[in-house]
Scaffold this motif. Structure first.
Motif, PDB file in Angstrom:
ATOM      1  N   ARG A 132       0.866  -1.177   0.000  1.00 55.99           N
ATOM      2  CA  ARG A 132       0.000   0.000   0.000  1.00 55.99           C
ATOM      3  C   ARG A 132       0.903   1.227   0.000  1.00 55.99           C
ATOM      4  NH1 ARG A 132      -5.490  -0.867   1.040  1.00 55.99           N
ATOM      5  NH2 ARG A 132      -6.021  -2.806   2.124  1.00 55.99           N
ATOM      6  N   GLY A 133       0.852   1.993  -1.056  1.00 55.79           N
ATOM      7  CA  GLY A 133       1.631   3.223  -1.151  1.00 55.79           C
ATOM      8  C   GLY A 133       2.786   3.124  -2.124  1.00 55.79           C
ATOM      9  N   GLU A 134       3.504   2.002  -2.097  1.00 52.60           N
ATOM     10  CA  GLU A 134       4.657   1.867  -2.988  1.00 52.60           C
ATOM     11  C   GLU A 134       4.243   1.856  -4.452  1.00 52.60           C
ATOM     12  OE1 GLU A 134       5.845   0.140   0.961  1.00 52.60           O
ATOM     13  OE2 GLU A 134       4.151  -0.165  -0.395  1.00 52.60           O
ATOM     14  N   GLU A 135       3.034   1.341  -4.741  1.00 55.56           N
ATOM     15  CA  GLU A 135       2.585   1.302  -6.138  1.00 55.56           C
ATOM     16  C   GLU A 135       2.496   2.710  -6.729  1.00 55.56           C
ATOM     17  OE1 GLU A 135      -0.464   2.286  -3.595  1.00 55.56           O
ATOM     18  OE2 GLU A 135       0.563   0.350  -3.517  1.00 55.56           O
ATOM     19  N   VAL A 136       2.103   3.680  -5.910  1.00 58.18           N
ATOM     20  CA  VAL A 136       2.043   5.067  -6.375  1.00 58.18           C
ATOM     21  C   VAL A 136       3.459   5.601  -6.583  1.00 58.18           C
ATOM     22  CG1 VAL A 136       1.311   7.408  -5.778  1.00 58.18           C
ATOM     23  CG2 VAL A 136      -0.172   5.474  -5.248  1.00 58.18           C
ATOM     24  N   GLU A 137       4.345   5.318  -5.629  1.00 60.45           N
ATOM     25  CA  GLU A 137       5.735   5.775  -5.746  1.00 60.45           C
ATOM     26  C   GLU A 137       6.416   5.197  -6.976  1.00 60.45           C
ATOM     27  OE1 GLU A 137       6.446   6.110  -0.894  1.00 60.45           O
ATOM     28  OE2 GLU A 137       7.124   4.355  -1.997  1.00 60.45           O
ATOM     29  N   ILE A 138       6.130   3.928  -7.278  1.00 60.49           N
ATOM     30  CA  ILE A 138       6.749   3.277  -8.439  1.00 60.49           C
ATOM     31  C   ILE A 138       6.411   4.035  -9.716  1.00 60.49           C
ATOM     32  CG2 ILE A 138       6.702   1.220  -9.901  1.00 60.49           C
ATOM     33  CD1 ILE A 138       8.343   0.998  -7.264  1.00 60.49           C
ATOM     34  N   PHE A 139       5.141   4.379  -9.905  1.00 52.80           N
ATOM     35  CA  PHE A 139       4.759   5.098 -11.120  1.00 52.80           C
ATOM     36  C   PHE A 139       5.285   6.525 -11.124  1.00 52.80           C
ATOM     37  CE2 PHE A 139       1.617   1.625 -11.389  1.00 52.80           C
ATOM     38  CZ  PHE A 139       1.943   1.191 -12.671  1.00 52.80           C
ATOM     39  N   GLY A 140       5.647   7.030  -9.948  1.00 53.16           N
ATOM     40  CA  GLY A 140       6.300   8.341  -9.877  1.00 53.16           C
ATOM     41  C   GLY A 140       7.784   8.269 -10.171  1.00 53.16           C
ATOM     42  N   ALA A 141       8.359   7.074 -10.044  1.00 55.22           N
ATOM     43  CA  ALA A 141       9.806   6.905 -10.233  1.00 55.22           C
ATOM     44  C   ALA A 141      10.174   6.331 -11.595  1.00 55.22           C
ATOM     45  CB  ALA A 141      10.361   5.989  -9.142  1.00 55.22           C
ATOM     46  N   LEU A 142       9.215   5.717 -12.290  1.00 54.61           N
ATOM     47  CA  LEU A 142       9.510   5.115 -13.586  1.00 54.61           C
ATOM     48  C   LEU A 142       9.977   6.165 -14.598  1.00 54.61           C
ATOM     49  CD1 LEU A 142       6.582   2.566 -14.050  1.00 54.61           C
ATOM     50  CD2 LEU A 142       9.012   2.006 -13.935  1.00 54.61           C
ATOM     51  N   GLU A 143      11.061   5.855 -15.279  1.00 55.50           N
ATOM     52  CA  GLU A 143      11.553   6.714 -16.350  1.00 55.50           C
ATOM     53  C   GLU A 143      11.078   6.158 -17.691  1.00 55.50           C
ATOM     54  OE1 GLU A 143      15.754   6.546 -15.469  1.00 55.50           O
ATOM     55  OE2 GLU A 143      15.614   8.408 -14.295  1.00 55.50           O
ATOM     56  N   ALA A 144      11.192   6.968 -18.742  1.00 57.23           N
ATOM     57  CA  ALA A 144      10.645   6.585 -20.047  1.00 57.23           C
ATOM     58  C   ALA A 144      11.159   5.236 -20.522  1.00 57.23           C
ATOM     59  CB  ALA A 144      10.960   7.675 -21.070  1.00 57.23           C
ATOM     60  N   GLU A 145      12.469   5.004 -20.371  1.00 57.01           N
ATOM     61  CA  GLU A 145      13.035   3.750 -20.876  1.00 57.01           C
ATOM     62  C   GLU A 145      12.639   2.548 -20.027  1.00 57.01           C
ATOM     63  OE1 GLU A 145      16.291   5.645 -18.304  1.00 57.01           O
ATOM     64  OE2 GLU A 145      14.748   6.288 -19.709  1.00 57.01           O
ATOM     65  N   ASP A 146      12.170   2.796 -18.804  1.00 56.08           N
ATOM     66  CA  ASP A 146      11.791   1.686 -17.918  1.00 56.08           C
ATOM     67  C   ASP A 146      10.559   0.942 -18.412  1.00 56.08           C
ATOM     68  OD1 ASP A 146      13.903   2.407 -16.303  1.00 56.08           O
ATOM     69  OD2 ASP A 146      12.677   3.553 -14.898  1.00 56.08           O
ATOM     70  N   PHE A 147       9.783   1.564 -19.304  1.00 52.49           N
ATOM     71  CA  PHE A 147       8.577   0.921 -19.801  1.00 52.49           C
ATOM     72  C   PHE A 147       8.891  -0.173 -20.825  1.00 52.49           C
ATOM     73  CE2 PHE A 147       6.824   4.621 -17.815  1.00 52.49           C
ATOM     74  CZ  PHE A 147       5.590   4.201 -17.349  1.00 52.49           C
ATOM     75  N   HIS A 148      10.188  -0.373 -21.071  1.00 54.91           N
ATOM     76  CA  HIS A 148      10.600  -1.428 -21.998  1.00 54.91           C
ATOM     77  C   HIS A 148      11.697  -2.286 -21.366  1.00 54.91           C
ATOM     78  CE1 HIS A 148       8.266   0.707 -25.017  1.00 54.91           C
ATOM     79  NE2 HIS A 148       8.889   1.798 -24.655  1.00 54.91           N
ATOM     80  N   LYS A 149      11.741  -2.317 -20.018  1.00 58.65           N
ATOM     81  CA  LYS A 149      12.814  -3.031 -19.334  1.00 58.65           C
ATOM     82  C   LYS A 149      12.297  -3.770 -18.105  1.00 58.65           C
ATOM     83  CE  LYS A 149      16.700  -0.038 -20.649  1.00 58.65           C
ATOM     84  NZ  LYS A 149      17.806   0.809 -20.151  1.00 58.65           N
ATOM     85  N   SER A 150      13.195  -4.589 -17.551  1.00 61.75           N
ATOM     86  CA  SER A 150      12.949  -5.250 -16.274  1.00 61.75           C
ATOM     87  C   SER A 150      13.645  -4.444 -15.190  1.00 61.75           C
ATOM     88  CB  SER A 150      13.506  -6.679 -16.310  1.00 61.75           C
ATOM     89  OG  SER A 150      13.471  -7.253 -15.016  1.00 61.75           O
ATOM     90  N   VAL A 151      12.856  -3.844 -14.298  1.00 57.39           N
ATOM     91  CA  VAL A 151      13.401  -2.975 -13.253  1.00 57.39           C
ATOM     92  C   VAL A 151      12.994  -3.507 -11.886  1.00 57.39           C
ATOM     93  CG1 VAL A 151      13.567  -0.613 -12.373  1.00 57.39           C
ATOM     94  CG2 VAL A 151      13.169  -1.006 -14.822  1.00 57.39           C
ATOM     95  N   MET A 152      13.970  -3.575 -10.968  1.00 57.66           N
ATOM     96  CA  MET A 152      13.700  -3.965  -9.589  1.00 57.66           C
ATOM     97  C   MET A 152      13.809  -2.731  -8.694  1.00 57.66           C
ATOM     98  SD  MET A 152      13.040  -7.199  -9.579  1.00 57.66           S
ATOM     99  CE  MET A 152      13.166  -8.528 -10.788  1.00 57.66           C
TER     100      MET A 152
END
Length: 351
Positions: free
Chosen positions: A151-171
């Protein structure tokens, strides 16, 4: 639903600035960010030491209600504005929060989270202000690592994703009261593993014999790389219970300073987190993003080379400092509410 792009409201002939409040409710702290919805400018920030732990221990959320109500009043008064919308995420949507909202099931896109937002009015907390509660994410079908939730991290994740991350595996590894590894594949939240290492460190420092070896945990200290590694390897060699007593031995026999004992403790906790996280980390990982409490980040950075059998050689490691990470919830809400986000074709084919 009204978005974060509202203008001004005319009230009795005077121009009264409308504003929007973003609330990030944690286990031990609740953070408030006041925003001008017209231009996105942050008007004020506030933090209160109240969270889900208080409601769990008191079997009541009255303290949280009072704190949120007081924060709303204070922020409006100091900034001469009227709050019209509140977006709330994190533990504030749990059974120990203000309004319990069911998790959505992973794999989860920004659109899935957007569709799960629940709008309610809580007169005893915010009068007639609309609260938009953002759901967490649950993971029920993780083969090797079992069930999990956030709860909460899901919002932070979408705030931290960069453009290239939408085509990669990110931990993403979040550090706080609870540490959490979150697997994001092509912009879709797929899996997660959570530990309570942050709370454990606090409990060990307050309620065990190590209290006298550590001193005040609030005092700043310089991370000692040698002692971080000692804690890491001692836990790897034996187990966490034995490793914690060895910390006491270092203080008594080797005259380890409180800062060195703290460093050792962070090293020990880092190893047990690595154990928990290993099942999700793969050689196909393109990037690791560390964010949250900087002390834990520092210990992790020291230990990542020791995790060589899991972490791919030359992997990109990005760090988001604590001050910067406070902006993630706000950025994430903007992303989740946006209809412009390019989402994966079908999340179930990715995760």
């Amino acid at each position: 639903m009204e978005q974060l792009q509202n203008g001004r409201k005319e009230q009795r002939g005077n121009q009264v600035e409308e504003c929007c409040l973003v609330i990030d409710g944690g286990t031990t702290n609740t953070r408030f960010v006041l925003v001008n919805p017209k231009n996105g400018k942050v008007l004020a920030r506030m933090e209160r030491r109240v969270g889900a732990t208080d409601a769990a221990s008191l079997s009541s959320n009255e303290k949280l209600k009072e704190s949120v109500k007081a924060a709303i009043t204070e922020l409006q008064k100091k900034n001469k504005c009227v709050i019209k919308q509140i977006y709330a995420s994190g533990m504030i949507t749990s059974n120990a929060g203000l309004y319990e909202l069911s998790h959505i099931e992973a794999p989860a896109t920004a659109g899935d989270i957007r569709n799960g937002i629940k709008t309610v009015i809580l007169p005893e907390v915010g009068g007639n202000i609309e609260f938009h509660f953002i759901p967490g994410v649950k993971f029920q079908n993780q083969r090797e690592i079992g069930i999990d939730m956030m709860r909460g991290e899901e919002v932070e994740i979408f705030g931290a994703l960069e453009a290239e991350d939408f085509h990669k595996s990110v931990m993403f590894i979040h550090f706080g009261s609870h540490n959490k590894l979150i697997s994001v594949q092509n912009g879709v939240i797929c899996n997660a593993v959570t530990t309570i290492s942050g709370e454990l460190i606090w409990a060990i420092a307050k309620e065990t014999i190590l209290k006298s070896s550590i001193g005040s945990f609030k005092e700043a200290f310089e991370m000692d790389e040698e002692y971080v590694k000692l804690g890491y390897y001692e836990t790897k060699r034996n187990n966490i219970s034995r490793a914690l007593f060895v910390a006491r031995i270092h203080q008594v026999m080797n005259k380890a300073t409180p800062g060195q004992v703290k460093s050792y403790l962070y090293g020990a906790m880092t190893f047990i987190d690595f154990q928990a996280f290993s099942e999700l980390m793969t050689k196909k990982t393109d990037k690791i993003v560390l964010y949250g409490r900087e002390t834990f980040i520092e210990a992790f950075k020291i230990c990542i080379p020791l995790w060589e059998e899991i972490v791919p050689d030359g992997i990109c490691i990005r760090e988001i400092g604590f001050a910067q990470s406070e902006q993630l919830s706000l950025n994430g809400i903007r992303t989740i509410l946006s209809n412009c986000l390019e989402e994966a074709e079908r999340a179930e084919k990715i995760c």
